[in-house]
Design a protein around this motif. Structure first.
Motif, PDB file in Angstrom:
ATOM      1  N   THR A   1       0.921  -1.159  -0.062  1.00  0.00           N
ATOM      2  CA  THR A   1      -0.109  -0.232   0.282  1.00  0.00           C
ATOM      3  C   THR A   1       0.953   1.190   0.168  1.00  0.00           C
ATOM      4  O   THR A   1       2.060   1.326   0.305  1.00  0.00           O
ATOM      5  CB  THR A   1      -1.000   0.041   1.207  1.00  0.00           C
ATOM      6  N   GLU A   2       0.327   2.318  -0.203  1.00  0.00           N
ATOM      7  CA  GLU A   2       1.016   3.541  -0.182  1.00  0.00           C
ATOM      8  C   GLU A   2       1.373   4.064   1.103  1.00  0.00           C
ATOM      9  O   GLU A   2       2.383   4.345   1.401  1.00  0.00           O
ATOM     10  CB  GLU A   2      -0.056   4.753  -0.615  1.00  0.00           C
ATOM     11  N   GLU A   3       0.555   3.248   2.310  1.00  0.00           N
ATOM     12  CA  GLU A   3       1.019   3.741   3.707  1.00  0.00           C
ATOM     13  C   GLU A   3       2.402   2.764   3.756  1.00  0.00           C
ATOM     14  O   GLU A   3       3.306   3.246   4.627  1.00  0.00           O
ATOM     15  CB  GLU A   3      -0.144   3.146   4.636  1.00  0.00           C
ATOM     16  N   LEU A   4       2.345   1.592   3.516  1.00  0.00           N
ATOM     17  CA  LEU A   4       3.622   0.907   3.646  1.00  0.00           C
ATOM     18  C   LEU A   4       4.829   1.463   3.066  1.00  0.00           C
ATOM     19  O   LEU A   4       5.839   1.359   3.483  1.00  0.00           O
ATOM     20  CB  LEU A   4       3.399  -0.655   3.147  1.00  0.00           C
ATOM     21  N   PHE A   5       4.563   1.982   1.623  1.00  0.00           N
ATOM     22  CA  PHE A   5       5.791   2.501   1.008  1.00  0.00           C
ATOM     23  C   PHE A   5       6.229   3.746   1.721  1.00  0.00           C
ATOM     24  O   PHE A   5       7.260   3.965   1.854  1.00  0.00           O
ATOM     25  CB  PHE A   5       5.074   3.088  -0.293  1.00  0.00           C
ATOM     26  N   THR A   6       5.287   4.675   2.417  1.00  0.00           N
ATOM     27  CA  THR A   6       5.712   5.745   2.875  1.00  0.00           C
ATOM     28  C   THR A   6       6.447   5.418   4.174  1.00  0.00           C
ATOM     29  O   THR A   6       7.387   5.710   4.673  1.00  0.00           O
ATOM     30  CB  THR A   6       4.454   6.501   3.406  1.00  0.00           C
ATOM     31  N   THR A   7       6.068   4.046   4.964  1.00  0.00           N
ATOM     32  CA  THR A   7       6.749   3.620   6.016  1.00  0.00           C
ATOM     33  C   THR A   7       8.248   3.220   5.746  1.00  0.00           C
ATOM     34  O   THR A   7       9.153   3.691   6.443  1.00  0.00           O
ATOM     35  CB  THR A   7       5.846   2.475   6.599  1.00  0.00           C
TER      36      THR A   7
END
Length: 90
Positions: free
Chosen positions: A57-63
């Motif tokens: 997800t975009e959230e995982l990528f950002t993390t």
């Protein structure tokens, strides 16, 4: 040979080593993440990651993108794999 000349040669050597290290880092990412780094630029975008890990997800990528650059480098990908955030075959 003066001290200044010796210092300049030393700095030139250090800069050359740093540039070579950067090239090796890009080559290592290309070799390790060949399927992930589709365009071969040494960096992984969200789209490139999702092509290999569709559930990312975009959230995982950002993390994973700890330097907030909008791309993942070898250190970030390696860290994410080590932490279990990405599969080892990513």
């Amino acid at each position: 040979m003066t001290f200044t000349h010796i210092l300049q040669r030393g700095i030139s050597g250090i800069m050359g080593a740093a540039l070579a290290g950067g090239a090796l880092l890009l080559a290592a990412l290309a070799a390790q993440g060949a399927p992930m780094d589709a365009d071969g630029d040494g960096l992984v975008t969200l789209q490139e990651l999702q092509a290999v890990v569709p559930e990312a997800t975009e959230e995982l990528f950002t993390t994973i993108d700890t330097d907030d650059s909008g791309t993942l480098d070898l250190a970030e990908v390696t860290r994410a794999i080590d932490m279990g955030l990405l599969p080892e075959d990513a």
